[in-house]
Design a protein around this motif. Structure first.
Motif, mmCIF file in Angstrom:
data_model
loop_
_atom_site.group_PDB
_atom_site.id
_atom_site.type_symbol
_atom_site.label_atom_id
_atom_site.label_comp_id
_atom_site.label_asym_id
_atom_site.label_seq_id
_atom_site.Cartn_x
_atom_site.Cartn_y
_atom_site.Cartn_z
ATOM 1 N N ALA A 55 0.747 -1.294 -0.229
ATOM 2 C CA ALA A 55 -0.034 0.000 -0.062
ATOM 3 C C ALA A 55 0.832 1.358 -0.027
ATOM 4 C CB ALA A 55 -1.014 -0.232 1.085
ATOM 5 N N LEU A 56 2.023 1.248 0.484
ATOM 6 C CA LEU A 56 2.749 2.311 0.663
ATOM 7 C C LEU A 56 3.591 2.494 -0.491
ATOM 8 C CD1 LEU A 56 4.375 4.555 2.299
ATOM 9 C CD2 LEU A 56 6.074 2.866 3.165
ATOM 10 N N ARG A 57 3.924 1.598 -1.035
ATOM 11 C CA ARG A 57 4.473 1.617 -2.538
ATOM 12 C C ARG A 57 3.470 2.146 -3.594
ATOM 13 N NH1 ARG A 57 9.528 -1.792 -3.201
ATOM 14 N NH2 ARG A 57 9.942 -2.453 -1.218
ATOM 15 N N LYS A 58 2.682 1.793 -3.262
ATOM 16 C CA LYS A 58 1.306 2.190 -4.364
ATOM 17 C C LYS A 58 1.151 3.790 -4.145
ATOM 18 C CE LYS A 58 -3.487 1.704 -5.603
ATOM 19 N NZ LYS A 58 -4.743 0.863 -5.695
ATOM 20 N N PHE A 59 0.990 4.351 -2.857
ATOM 21 C CA PHE A 59 0.729 5.515 -2.618
ATOM 22 C C PHE A 59 2.022 6.317 -2.948
ATOM 23 C CE2 PHE A 59 1.986 9.133 0.117
ATOM 24 C CZ PHE A 59 0.548 10.060 0.061
ATOM 25 N N LEU A 60 3.249 6.029 -2.851
ATOM 26 C CA LEU A 60 4.238 6.710 -3.410
ATOM 27 C C LEU A 60 4.497 6.895 -4.689
ATOM 28 C CD1 LEU A 60 7.050 5.501 -0.548
ATOM 29 C CD2 LEU A 60 5.867 7.837 -0.738
ATOM 30 N N LYS A 61 4.242 5.794 -5.333
ATOM 31 C CA LYS A 61 4.390 5.584 -6.892
ATOM 32 C C LYS A 61 3.224 6.935 -7.538
ATOM 33 C CE LYS A 61 3.850 2.747 -11.057
ATOM 34 N NZ LYS A 61 3.403 1.477 -11.356
ATOM 35 N N GLU A 62 2.180 6.925 -6.913
ATOM 36 C CA GLU A 62 1.010 7.902 -7.497
ATOM 37 C C GLU A 62 1.578 9.239 -7.084
ATOM 38 O OE1 GLU A 62 -3.530 9.303 -6.518
ATOM 39 O OE2 GLU A 62 -2.862 7.316 -5.845
#
Length: 63
Positions: A9-16
């Motif tokens: 979830a953290l990686r998804k947020f940071l990618k966005e």
């Protein structure tokens, strides 16, 4: 806490954040709204409950 789920979830947020931020910076530079040879930028990361307040500042050469 499910560490793997949290990391995903953290990686998804940071990618966005990264992708949308890059697009916005490119747009400002492309539209000529960044005077001079350097764009000074500042990113503020906060949480709605107030437990997070992190600021990153930098300069991006544009010329």
């Amino acid at each position: 806490m499910d560490e793997e789920r949290f990391n995903m979830a953290l990686r998804k947020f940071l990618k966005e954040v990264g992708v949308t931020s890059q697009r916005e910076i490119e747009k400002v530079v492309r539209d000529g709204k960044a005077p001079g040879d350097v764009l000074r930028v500042k990113m503020t990361l906060t949480s709605s409950d107030g437990s997070l307040d992190h600021v990153v500042e930098g300069e991006i050469p544009t010329g």
